[in-house]
Design an enzyme around this catalytic site. Structure first.
Site, PDB file in Angstrom:
ATOM      1  N   GLU A 209       0.984  -1.268  -0.116  1.00 22.02           N
ATOM      2  CA  GLU A 209       0.047  -0.097   0.020  1.00 22.02           C
ATOM      3  C   GLU A 209       0.798   1.161   0.043  1.00 22.02           C
ATOM      4  O   GLU A 209       1.969   1.248   0.314  1.00 22.02           O
ATOM      5  CB  GLU A 209      -0.964   0.046   1.292  1.00 22.02           C
ATOM      6  CG  GLU A 209      -2.172  -0.528   1.031  1.00 22.02           C
ATOM      7  CD  GLU A 209      -3.302   0.376   0.446  1.00 22.02           C
ATOM      8  OE1 GLU A 209      -2.811   1.516  -0.090  1.00 22.02           O
ATOM      9  OE2 GLU A 209      -4.402  -0.053   0.416  1.00 22.02           O
TER      10      GLU A 209
ATOM     11  N   ARG B  17      -7.703   0.216  13.097  1.00 19.43           N
ATOM     12  CA  ARG B  17      -6.338   0.373  12.778  1.00 19.43           C
ATOM     13  C   ARG B  17      -6.672   1.635  12.197  1.00 19.43           C
ATOM     14  O   ARG B  17      -7.514   2.081  11.353  1.00 19.43           O
ATOM     15  CB  ARG B  17      -5.607  -0.678  12.369  1.00 19.43           C
ATOM     16  CG  ARG B  17      -6.270  -1.042  10.909  1.00 19.43           C
ATOM     17  CD  ARG B  17      -5.181  -2.076  10.196  1.00 19.43           C
ATOM     18  NE  ARG B  17      -5.476  -2.595   8.792  1.00 19.43           N
ATOM     19  CZ  ARG B  17      -5.658  -2.112   7.732  1.00 19.43           C
ATOM     20  NH1 ARG B  17      -4.946  -0.828   7.772  1.00 19.43           N
ATOM     21  NH2 ARG B  17      -5.884  -2.517   6.552  1.00 19.43           N
TER      22      ARG B  17
ATOM     23  N   ASP C 284      -9.637   1.847  -4.107  1.00 21.01           N
ATOM     24  CA  ASP C 284      -8.708   1.810  -2.623  1.00 21.01           C
ATOM     25  C   ASP C 284      -7.938   3.260  -2.760  1.00 21.01           C
ATOM     26  O   ASP C 284      -8.578   4.238  -2.433  1.00 21.01           O
ATOM     27  CB  ASP C 284      -8.071   0.476  -3.255  1.00 21.01           C
ATOM     28  CG  ASP C 284      -7.298   0.305  -1.767  1.00 21.01           C
ATOM     29  OD1 ASP C 284      -6.968   1.174  -0.959  1.00 21.01           O
ATOM     30  OD2 ASP C 284      -6.870  -0.991  -1.542  1.00 21.01           O
TER      31      ASP C 284
ATOM     32  N   ASN D  76      -5.350   3.555   8.270  1.00 22.41           N
ATOM     33  CA  ASN D  76      -5.414   3.032   6.947  1.00 22.41           C
ATOM     34  C   ASN D  76      -4.792   4.236   6.230  1.00 22.41           C
ATOM     35  O   ASN D  76      -4.012   4.782   6.717  1.00 22.41           O
ATOM     36  CB  ASN D  76      -6.719   2.781   6.651  1.00 22.41           C
ATOM     37  CG  ASN D  76      -6.735   1.820   5.265  1.00 22.41           C
ATOM     38  OD1 ASN D  76      -5.908   0.959   5.217  1.00 22.41           O
ATOM     39  ND2 ASN D  76      -7.745   1.883   4.497  1.00 22.41           N
TER      40      ASN D  76
ATOM     41  N   ASN E 216     -10.005   5.396   2.877  1.00 17.88           N
ATOM     42  CA  ASN E 216      -8.744   5.190   1.932  1.00 17.88           C
ATOM     43  C   ASN E 216      -8.202   6.146   1.123  1.00 17.88           C
ATOM     44  O   ASN E 216      -7.812   7.245   1.795  1.00 17.88           O
ATOM     45  CB  ASN E 216      -9.333   4.018   1.051  1.00 17.88           C
ATOM     46  CG  ASN E 216      -8.783   2.895   1.032  1.00 17.88           C
ATOM     47  OD1 ASN E 216      -7.465   2.773   1.288  1.00 17.88           O
ATOM     48  ND2 ASN E 216      -9.421   1.477   1.046  1.00 17.88           N
TER      49      ASN E 216
HETATM   50 ZN    ZN Z   1      -5.877   1.483   0.730  1.00 19.08          ZN
END
Ligand code: ZN
Length: 295
Positions: free
Chosen positions: A22, A104, A202, A106, A152
């Protein structure tokens, strides 16, 4: 109707086998790409000039990494914001929902004034409990809004007037008006709507012309949209779970793309041997330099 242009498939540059790769960010001073494996958990530092990839283990899941003006990184770990100095010293800066182990941090990004914005999600992805937070250069943390599910991708337009944001299960990309003085995000509206069956939005990055590049989890691709929401280009990726992207290279004319193998069945992993790899393409447009956290 504008026909989306098909670009050559992205090339594998690093067979990293990241469980949940990521958050790539190009450091133009060092000539490296920093990115994370959220669940390893670790920062990767990929140097294209020699093909090396330095692994920096971390004490808890890492949602996002960003560069700092004075060198080193600012990090969003499971329990809040941390700094990693250039000498490797790791320092806790500010808690974010640290008393709730089901949540958590991100994805995140740095705004044009050097503030670090980062969202949260529940490990079980239960709806409505995620939020977006902002870390000021002086260490103060503000909660901007809640009610999200998987907070995101976030990035700013090159004119510094708007901010693009994804809450994954809403299957779209929203635009906010952005106030440089205060960092406020207002006037949220849906600009990009994703048709069902294309995968889930995402991470994202905005290029020098204002085009919005969206990584598609489960969609085998990154797509570019014009600022009015029109589909423009698509870059295919030989891995289904495409997580995020960022421009890099000396001329900022290369697009780096992260992927994940987390959650794939054994047969899916066999069919996607490079899932979790780092990919790259020349997408025909340039990016902008990564903004640095001011603190
Ligand atoms: Zn992501």
């Amino acid at each position: 109707m504008h026909q989306a242009q098909q670009w050559p498939e992205a090339e594998l540059v690093l067979d990293a086998r990241a469980r949940l790769g990521e958050g790539p960010v190009w450091d133009e001073i060092a000539g490296v790409l920093a990115w994370v494996d959220i669940l390893a958990p670790a920062i990767h530092v990929y140097r294209p000039s020699d093909g090396s990839d330095l692994l920096i283990p971390l004490p808890s899941p890492v949602g996002a990494v960003a560069l700092r003006e004075r060198g080193g990184f600012v990090l969003a770990l499971e329990d809040g914001f941390w700094l990693r100095d250039a000498d490797g010293t790791l320092r806790f800066l500010a808690p974010v929902e640290a008393d709730d182990p089901s949540i958590r941090m991100n994805d995140g990004g740095v705004d044009p004034a050097g503030r670090f914005y980062c969202g949260t999600m529940a490990y079980d992805e239960r709806p409505g409990v995620a939020a977006l937070y902002r870390l000021e250069p002086d260490g103060r943390v503000d909660r901007l809004f809640g009610g999200a599910t998987i907070s995101n991708g976030i990035d700013w337009s090159p004119d510094g007037r708007s901010c693009w944001y994804i809450d994954t299960p809403t299957l779209g990309v929203d635009r906010f008006d952005y106030d440089h003085e205060t960092g406020a995000l207002t006037n949220r509206r849906r600009v990009i709507t994703i048709e069902p069956g294309q995968g889930s939005p995402d991470g994202l990055t905005v290029d020098a012309e204002g085009g919005v590049w969206v990584a598609f989890w489960g969609g085998w691709c990154v797509r570019r949209y014009l600022p009015d929401g029109t589909r423009d280009r698509v870059v295919q990726v030989p891995a289904a779970q495409v997580t995020s992207c960022a421009f890099g290279g000396e001329l900022l004319d290369e697009l780096y793309i992260t992927t994940a193998w987390n959650g794939l069945s054994a047969s899916d992993r066999e069919a996607q041997p490079h899932a979790g790899g780092l990919f790259r393409t020349r997408p025909g447009v340039r990016g902008v330099r990564a903004r640095r956290f001011g603190g």
